[in-house]
Design a protein around this motif. Sequence first.
Motif, PDB file in Angstrom:
ATOM      1  N   ASP A 199     -43.259  68.621 -35.691  1.00  0.00           N
ATOM      2  CA  ASP A 199     -42.669  68.775 -37.030  1.00  0.00           C
ATOM      3  C   ASP A 199     -41.779  70.015 -37.117  1.00  0.00           C
ATOM      4  N   GLY A 200     -41.348  70.536 -35.959  1.00  0.00           N
ATOM      5  CA  GLY A 200     -40.618  71.816 -35.949  1.00  0.00           C
ATOM      6  C   GLY A 200     -39.100  71.705 -36.013  1.00  0.00           C
ATOM      7  N   GLN A 201     -38.596  70.677 -36.686  1.00  0.00           N
ATOM      8  CA  GLN A 201     -37.130  70.497 -36.740  1.00  0.00           C
ATOM      9  C   GLN A 201     -36.449  71.663 -37.475  1.00  0.00           C
ATOM     10  N   PRO A 202     -35.217  71.999 -37.054  1.00  0.00           N
ATOM     11  CA  PRO A 202     -34.488  73.084 -37.724  1.00  0.00           C
ATOM     12  C   PRO A 202     -33.842  72.615 -39.018  1.00  0.00           C
ATOM     13  N   ILE A 203     -34.671  72.263 -40.007  1.00  0.00           N
ATOM     14  CA  ILE A 203     -34.167  71.770 -41.299  1.00  0.00           C
ATOM     15  C   ILE A 203     -34.753  72.648 -42.397  1.00  0.00           C
ATOM     16  N   VAL A 204     -34.074  72.706 -43.537  1.00  0.00           N
ATOM     17  CA  VAL A 204     -34.474  73.647 -44.588  1.00  0.00           C
ATOM     18  C   VAL A 204     -35.932  73.445 -45.049  1.00  0.00           C
ATOM     19  N   PRO A 205     -36.424  72.188 -45.216  1.00  0.00           N
ATOM     20  CA  PRO A 205     -37.833  72.049 -45.643  1.00  0.00           C
ATOM     21  C   PRO A 205     -38.834  72.605 -44.632  1.00  0.00           C
ATOM     22  N   ASN A 206     -38.403  72.835 -43.395  1.00  0.00           N
ATOM     23  CA  ASN A 206     -39.277  73.488 -42.403  1.00  0.00           C
ATOM     24  C   ASN A 206     -38.977  74.982 -42.307  1.00  0.00           C
ATOM     25  N   GLY A 207     -38.267  75.536 -43.279  1.00  0.00           N
ATOM     26  CA  GLY A 207     -37.899  76.946 -43.213  1.00  0.00           C
ATOM     27  C   GLY A 207     -38.361  77.729 -44.424  1.00  0.00           C
ATOM     28  N   LEU A 208     -38.421  79.019 -44.260  1.00  0.00           N
ATOM     29  CA  LEU A 208     -38.665  79.952 -45.359  1.00  0.00           C
ATOM     30  C   LEU A 208     -37.766  81.161 -45.097  1.00  0.00           C
ATOM     31  N   ALA A 209     -37.052  81.624 -46.115  1.00  0.00           N
ATOM     32  CA  ALA A 209     -36.354  82.904 -45.970  1.00  0.00           C
ATOM     33  C   ALA A 209     -37.393  83.992 -46.189  1.00  0.00           C
ATOM     34  N   LEU A 210     -37.596  84.813 -45.167  1.00  0.00           N
ATOM     35  CA  LEU A 210     -38.600  85.873 -45.281  1.00  0.00           C
ATOM     36  C   LEU A 210     -38.002  87.185 -44.779  1.00  0.00           C
ATOM     37  N   CYS A 211     -38.366  88.287 -45.434  1.00  0.00           N
ATOM     38  CA  CYS A 211     -37.975  89.594 -44.909  1.00  0.00           C
ATOM     39  C   CYS A 211     -38.735  89.831 -43.601  1.00  0.00           C
ATOM     40  N   SER A 212     -38.273  90.811 -42.811  1.00  0.00           N
ATOM     41  CA  SER A 212     -38.840  90.996 -41.474  1.00  0.00           C
ATOM     42  C   SER A 212     -40.355  91.167 -41.506  1.00  0.00           C
ATOM     43  N   ILE A 213     -40.850  91.967 -42.446  1.00  0.00           N
ATOM     44  CA  ILE A 213     -42.301  92.238 -42.431  1.00  0.00           C
ATOM     45  C   ILE A 213     -43.088  90.991 -42.822  1.00  0.00           C
ATOM     46  N   HIS A 214     -42.585  90.240 -43.794  1.00  0.00           N
ATOM     47  CA  HIS A 214     -43.319  89.029 -44.194  1.00  0.00           C
ATOM     48  C   HIS A 214     -43.185  87.929 -43.132  1.00  0.00           C
ATOM     49  N   HIS A 215     -42.054  87.913 -42.410  1.00  0.00           N
ATOM     50  CA  HIS A 215     -41.901  86.944 -41.320  1.00  0.00           C
ATOM     51  C   HIS A 215     -42.940  87.206 -40.231  1.00  0.00           C
ATOM     52  N   ARG A 216     -43.033  88.468 -39.816  1.00  0.00           N
ATOM     53  CA  ARG A 216     -43.991  88.776 -38.750  1.00  0.00           C
ATOM     54  C   ARG A 216     -45.419  88.576 -39.219  1.00  0.00           C
ATOM     55  N   ALA A 217     -45.676  88.908 -40.469  1.00  0.00           N
ATOM     56  CA  ALA A 217     -47.032  88.722 -40.997  1.00  0.00           C
ATOM     57  C   ALA A 217     -47.388  87.234 -41.079  1.00  0.00           C
ATOM     58  N   TYR A 218     -46.396  86.392 -41.425  1.00  0.00           N
ATOM     59  CA  TYR A 218     -46.647  84.941 -41.498  1.00  0.00           C
ATOM     60  C   TYR A 218     -46.851  84.369 -40.093  1.00  0.00           C
ATOM     61  N   ASP A 219     -45.968  84.718 -39.168  1.00  0.00           N
ATOM     62  CA  ASP A 219     -46.094  84.201 -37.797  1.00  0.00           C
ATOM     63  C   ASP A 219     -47.379  84.685 -37.133  1.00  0.00           C
ATOM     64  N   GLY A 220     -47.824  85.892 -37.498  1.00  0.00           N
ATOM     65  CA  GLY A 220     -49.035  86.439 -36.891  1.00  0.00           C
ATOM     66  C   GLY A 220     -50.309  86.053 -37.623  1.00  0.00           C
ATOM     67  N   HIS A 221     -50.183  85.144 -38.613  1.00  0.00           N
ATOM     68  CA  HIS A 221     -51.329  84.676 -39.404  1.00  0.00           C
ATOM     69  C   HIS A 221     -52.017  85.804 -40.171  1.00  0.00           C
ATOM     70  N   PHE A 222     -51.271  86.857 -40.507  1.00  0.00           N
ATOM     71  CA  PHE A 222     -51.812  87.846 -41.442  1.00  0.00           C
ATOM     72  C   PHE A 222     -51.707  87.301 -42.875  1.00  0.00           C
ATOM     73  N   ILE A 223     -50.670  86.495 -43.096  1.00  0.00           N
ATOM     74  CA  ILE A 223     -50.467  85.842 -44.389  1.00  0.00           C
ATOM     75  C   ILE A 223     -50.634  84.345 -44.180  1.00  0.00           C
ATOM     76  N   GLY A 224     -51.328  83.674 -45.116  1.00  0.00           N
ATOM     77  CA  GLY A 224     -51.372  82.214 -45.124  1.00  0.00           C
ATOM     78  C   GLY A 224     -50.694  81.704 -46.387  1.00  0.00           C
ATOM     79  N   ILE A 225     -49.996  80.576 -46.273  1.00  0.00           N
ATOM     80  CA  ILE A 225     -49.389  79.940 -47.443  1.00  0.00           C
ATOM     81  C   ILE A 225     -49.888  78.503 -47.462  1.00  0.00           C
ATOM     82  N   ASP A 226     -50.656  78.134 -48.496  1.00  0.00           N
ATOM     83  CA  ASP A 226     -51.204  76.773 -48.491  1.00  0.00           C
ATOM     84  C   ASP A 226     -50.173  75.784 -49.042  1.00  0.00           C
ATOM     85  N   GLY A 227     -50.566  74.488 -49.045  1.00  0.00           N
ATOM     86  CA  GLY A 227     -49.642  73.426 -49.443  1.00  0.00           C
ATOM     87  C   GLY A 227     -49.188  73.529 -50.892  1.00  0.00           C
TER      88      GLY A 227
END
Length: 191
Positions: A104-132
Amino acid sequence: MPILYLEKISDGVYIPYTRVSVVDDRPADLYFDLALSELTDLGTPSNDTIVERAYREAVVRQRMHQPRFRAEVLFAYKEKCAICGMPEPKLLDAAHIRGDKDPDGQPIVPNGLALCSIHHRAYDGHFIGIDGDRKLHVRPDIVEIVDGPVLASALQSLPGTWLNHVPKGKKAPDPYRLEKTFKEYLSALPT
Ligand SMILES: [Zn+2]
């Protein structure tokens, strides 16, 4: 011949590709091929072997989808971090909800989030979770650390709040993909 190739994202928004060359020109057919410059030593596309063609297509697809994905996501999110609203494009990333290698990793907008650097790293590192439902969660051990105002405002204030700055309609973040990544966040929680 060097070419400046402009790919249209939306009205007035283009991605420039500056290292593009004409590598094959067939005037009789009214047809020419363009390639990113680092691929021109592969010979002309019309003479490609199967391996060269596959390599060329893979590199072009990768090289072209990254800036396009970034431009489309930042444009859809009005150049603001979806979590904190930070409005400086140079400090913003187009984060994947599902990574490149996921089905499900297509480069399309519904698979994206604009995030600042700190929130991007925190999301990728599972420090932050975002539910459905786009509700924000933060790893409990991070919430409890006492470490000054940056951590407090960037992460510790988030639990129980929602993604604020997201596009509506078909460009909105996909709840199915959010939930899939949220399950990974939950399973990565320290025990
Ligand atoms: Zn942010």
